[in-house]
Structure formats: structure tokens, C-alpha cells
Design a protein around this motif. Structure first.
Motif, PDB file in Angstrom:
ATOM      1  N   LEU A  16       0.842  -1.195   0.000  1.00 59.40           N
ATOM      2  CA  LEU A  16       0.000   0.000   0.000  1.00 59.40           C
ATOM      3  C   LEU A  16       0.873   1.240   0.000  1.00 59.40           C
ATOM      4  CD1 LEU A  16      -2.681  -1.071   2.659  1.00 59.40           C
ATOM      5  CD2 LEU A  16      -2.904  -1.118   0.175  1.00 59.40           C
ATOM      6  N   THR A  17       0.356   2.319  -0.593  1.00 59.78           N
ATOM      7  CA  THR A  17       1.065   3.591  -0.573  1.00 59.78           C
ATOM      8  C   THR A  17       0.185   4.637   0.090  1.00 59.78           C
ATOM      9  OG1 THR A  17       2.234   5.238  -1.922  1.00 59.78           O
ATOM     10  CG2 THR A  17       0.211   4.350  -2.841  1.00 59.78           C
ATOM     11  N   ASP A  18       0.802   5.576   0.781  1.00 59.67           N
ATOM     12  CA  ASP A  18       0.082   6.608   1.522  1.00 59.67           C
ATOM     13  C   ASP A  18      -0.078   7.839   0.635  1.00 59.67           C
ATOM     14  OD1 ASP A  18      -1.001   8.402   3.284  1.00 59.67           O
ATOM     15  OD2 ASP A  18       0.399   7.966   4.917  1.00 59.67           O
ATOM     16  N   ASP A  19      -1.319   8.121   0.258  1.00 54.70           N
ATOM     17  CA  ASP A  19      -1.578   9.260  -0.638  1.00 54.70           C
ATOM     18  C   ASP A  19      -1.341  10.610   0.025  1.00 54.70           C
ATOM     19  OD1 ASP A  19      -2.211   7.511  -2.604  1.00 54.70           O
ATOM     20  OD2 ASP A  19      -4.394   7.750  -2.471  1.00 54.70           O
ATOM     21  N   ALA A  20      -1.115  10.608   1.336  1.00 55.06           N
ATOM     22  CA  ALA A  20      -0.877  11.869   2.038  1.00 55.06           C
ATOM     23  C   ALA A  20       0.497  12.453   1.693  1.00 55.06           C
ATOM     24  CB  ALA A  20      -0.987  11.665   3.549  1.00 55.06           C
ATOM     25  N   LYS A 241      13.924   3.242 -18.390  1.00 57.60           N
ATOM     26  CA  LYS A 241      13.317   2.183 -17.587  1.00 57.60           C
ATOM     27  C   LYS A 241      12.973   2.707 -16.195  1.00 57.60           C
ATOM     28  CE  LYS A 241      15.601  -1.514 -20.131  1.00 57.60           C
ATOM     29  NZ  LYS A 241      14.369  -1.913 -20.825  1.00 57.60           N
ATOM     30  N   SER A 242      11.944   2.100 -15.573  1.00 61.60           N
ATOM     31  CA  SER A 242      11.434   2.600 -14.306  1.00 61.60           C
ATOM     32  C   SER A 242      11.368   1.507 -13.249  1.00 61.60           C
ATOM     33  CB  SER A 242      10.028   3.187 -14.503  1.00 61.60           C
ATOM     34  OG  SER A 242      10.056   4.233 -15.451  1.00 61.60           O
ATOM     35  N   ILE A 243      11.420   1.937 -11.996  1.00 60.66           N
ATOM     36  CA  ILE A 243      11.262   1.047 -10.848  1.00 60.66           C
ATOM     37  C   ILE A 243      10.294   1.705  -9.886  1.00 60.66           C
ATOM     38  CG2 ILE A 243      12.409  -0.021  -8.857  1.00 60.66           C
ATOM     39  CD1 ILE A 243      14.980  -0.084 -10.446  1.00 60.66           C
ATOM     40  N   ILE A 244       9.322   0.941  -9.392  1.00 59.49           N
ATOM     41  CA  ILE A 244       8.428   1.421  -8.339  1.00 59.49           C
ATOM     42  C   ILE A 244       8.883   0.777  -7.032  1.00 59.49           C
ATOM     43  CG2 ILE A 244       6.063   1.416  -7.464  1.00 59.49           C
ATOM     44  CD1 ILE A 244       5.072   1.523 -10.300  1.00 59.49           C
ATOM     45  N   ILE A 245       9.143   1.602  -6.017  1.00 63.89           N
ATOM     46  CA  ILE A 245       9.653   1.093  -4.748  1.00 63.89           C
ATOM     47  C   ILE A 245       8.645   1.306  -3.626  1.00 63.89           C
ATOM     48  CG2 ILE A 245      12.020   1.529  -5.503  1.00 63.89           C
ATOM     49  CD1 ILE A 245      12.081   3.968  -3.689  1.00 63.89           C
ATOM     50  N   ARG A 246       8.862   0.612  -2.527  1.00 61.90           N
ATOM     51  CA  ARG A 246       7.985   0.733  -1.351  1.00 61.90           C
ATOM     52  C   ARG A 246       8.133   2.107  -0.711  1.00 61.90           C
ATOM     53  NH1 ARG A 246       6.396  -4.490   0.211  1.00 61.90           N
ATOM     54  NH2 ARG A 246       7.778  -6.114  -0.619  1.00 61.90           N
ATOM     55  N   ILE A 264      11.697  -3.314  -3.821  1.00 59.36           N
ATOM     56  CA  ILE A 264      11.168  -3.126  -5.175  1.00 59.36           C
ATOM     57  C   ILE A 264       9.789  -3.773  -5.300  1.00 59.36           C
ATOM     58  CG2 ILE A 264      11.548  -3.600  -7.622  1.00 59.36           C
ATOM     59  CD1 ILE A 264      14.546  -3.676  -7.035  1.00 59.36           C
ATOM     60  N   LEU A 265       8.834  -3.015  -5.863  1.00 60.95           N
ATOM     61  CA  LEU A 265       7.492  -3.539  -6.108  1.00 60.95           C
ATOM     62  C   LEU A 265       7.277  -3.881  -7.582  1.00 60.95           C
ATOM     63  CD1 LEU A 265       5.360  -1.091  -3.917  1.00 60.95           C
ATOM     64  CD2 LEU A 265       6.112  -3.400  -3.342  1.00 60.95           C
TER      65      LEU A 265
END
Length: 270
Positions: A16-20, A241-246, A264-265
Motif C-alpha cells: 500500500l502507498t500513503d496518498d498523504a 526504464k522505471s522502478i516502483i519502490i515501497r 522493489i514492487l
């Protein structure tokens, strides 16, 4: 709409990611875009790139703007501007190709066969020495001409399209072609039509349009025009290239920690 670099990512884990914290790229306010935005400007012939940046800073009333790839005063066309913190992203654009449309004059008319053979010779990796009036050290270096095409010829006038590596001097390219042909050649007019993924055909912003849009936002709180002109900074990274992380890995990386696999997600394929 999803950013191009976030399409078809390979999922490694979920979290989960915090939108705040932070703002989605397509929901930023004008104030945020003025510090994390890009403007793909149509530079007019006449002013230097530095003067164009100075005028834009006065128009938008912000202290920091940078540009990617200097254009000579008489050259027009695509000039990407980074606003505020977005200046740090402009270096990425130097890795991509640039496209120019150039009008030049050959000093005497060659045969069609000789001209075509010469154009072929100047496609691919070439040696080039910067001209005397340049901002870099005059040392011979290798630059790649990806595509060199004669669009139109009228007697000794040539209209060409050049897709080349960043740092190629088109005026010097014309000079070298003229030297090879024998009598010489001179570039008359030049327009840049592409910087990496940003193309003239996608729509450019003129200084007059920018001034009008900013005054509408400042005086009438109408942000529609200005928001169309300022792109989120993420657009500069669409070709890499891209990486989405926690979320939990962001703070550690900001304090110098290396990124480990558990953080890494998602990641770009290949």
C-alpha cells in the motif's frame, strides 16, 4: 492516463502507498507545476537560449529555470525548459537523439549521383571538429548521424532533415559536406524539430502564448491554458526504464542507502 514509463511493468510484490505524501502527476496545482514542470518552448530566432530562459523566468515570476541543449541565436525550434526542481531532470534528454530541418546552399551544383553518394557517406558515425565559435573545446570527436535526408532541392538550395546524436553541429556538417563536394556549402537557416521524445508535431509553446496563459491564471484564476502548457516533470523520463519502490524504502534511499530487492514492487521488463 498512465505515464508511458509505468506501462507493462513486471510486478514483483504488492504494498500500500500513503496518498498523504506527494501528489499524483496529473493532479498537481499550477504552483506545484511551476516548481516541478516542463515547458516545451518554441524558441524564436534572434535571442540566445540564455536570454530566452531569462525572459521566461520574468514571465512566470520564478527564480529558477534551465534548458536542455543550447540553440544558437538565429536557430529556432524545440527548447525544453525545466522549471524549479525539474531542471535536475533535463540531463536525461541529452541521451536521446535530436532532429533538425536545415536549409543550405551548395556553392556549385553537383551531379545527382555525387550528391546522393556524399549524403550516404555522412550517415552513421562521423568525425567532427566543433566550429571556431562554439561553447566547447575544439577537439575532433565522433558523432552519429542516424538519418540524413534531402527533402527538397531547388538548384543549389538543399532542404535536409537530420536525425543525429546530441552535440552534433549542423552548420559544421553542411560545411564538411561542401568540402567533400569540392566548392563548399553554407547553412542558411536551421530549425530544431525534436529533442528525444519531444517533437514539434506534438505542439510547442511560444513566449506570447505562455505570457497570455500566465496572465489569465494570475488575473482571472483561469488555469486551463497554463496547465496545458506545463507538463509534469515525469514526462522527461518516458523513454527510460522505471522502478516502483515501497514507501518504506524512499526515506532510506534519500539518506544514502542502496536499493535492495525487498524494496522493489515493480520494474520495467528486460
Amino acid at each position: 492516463m498512465t505515464l508511458k514509463q509505468l506501462e507493462n511493468l513486471v510486478e514483483i510484490d504488492q504494498d500500500l502507498t500513503d496518498d498523504a505524501y506527494g501528489t499524483y502527476y496529473d493532479k498537481r496545482t499550477i504552483e506545484q507545476l511551476l516548481n516541478y514542470g516542463l515547458i516545451i518552448l518554441d524558441k524564436p530566432p534572434g535571442p540566445t537560449s540564455h536570454e530566452t530562459v531569462a525572459w521566461t523566468k520574468r514571465l512566470l515570476k520564478i527564480p529558477k529555470i534551465g534548458h536542455s541543449g543550447t540553440l544558437d541565436p538565429q536557430v529556432s525550434g524545440v527548447l525544453p525548459l525545466g522549471l524549479g526542481e525539474a531542471t535536475k531532470a533535463l540531463g536525461v534528454l541529452l541521451y536521446g537523439p535530436k532532429e533538425y530541418h536545415a536549409l543550405g546552399r551548395i556553392h556549385s551544383l553537383p551531379s545527382k549521383e555525387k550528391l546522393e553518394n556524399t549524403i550516404k557517406l555522412f550517415t552513421g558515425a562521423i568525425f567532427q571538429k566543433p566550429p571556431q565559435r562554439s561553447a566547447v573545446v575544439r577537439q575532433t570527436r565522433i558523432r552519429t548521424i542516424h538519418e540524413l535526408e534531402v527533402l527538397e532541392q531547388k538548384e543549389r538550395l538543399l532542404l535536409t532533415r537530420i536525425l543525429c546524436e546530441s552535440g552534433t553541429y549542423i552548420r559544421k556538417l553542411y560545411y564538411d559536406i561542401g568540402e567533400f563536394l569540392g566548392p563548399g556549402a553554407t547553412m542558411i537557416e536551421l530549425r530544431r524539430t525534436r529533442v528525444d521524445q519531444f517533437r514539434e508535431s506534438d505542439g510547442l509553446v511560444t513566449l506570447h502564448e505562455l505570457a497570455h496563459a500566465f496572465s489569465l491564471w494570475e488575473e482571472k484564476k483561469d488555469e486551463s491554458k497554463l496547465k496545458d502548457m506545463i507538463k509534469p516533470v515525469e514526462y522527461a523520463f518516458s523513454e527510460i526504464k522505471s522502478i516502483i519502490i515501497r514507501d518504506s524504502a524512499v526515506d532510506a534511499m534519500c539518506h544514502g542507502a542502496q536499493l535492495a530487492i525487498p524494496g522493489i514492487l515493480k520494474i520495467s521488463p528486460n
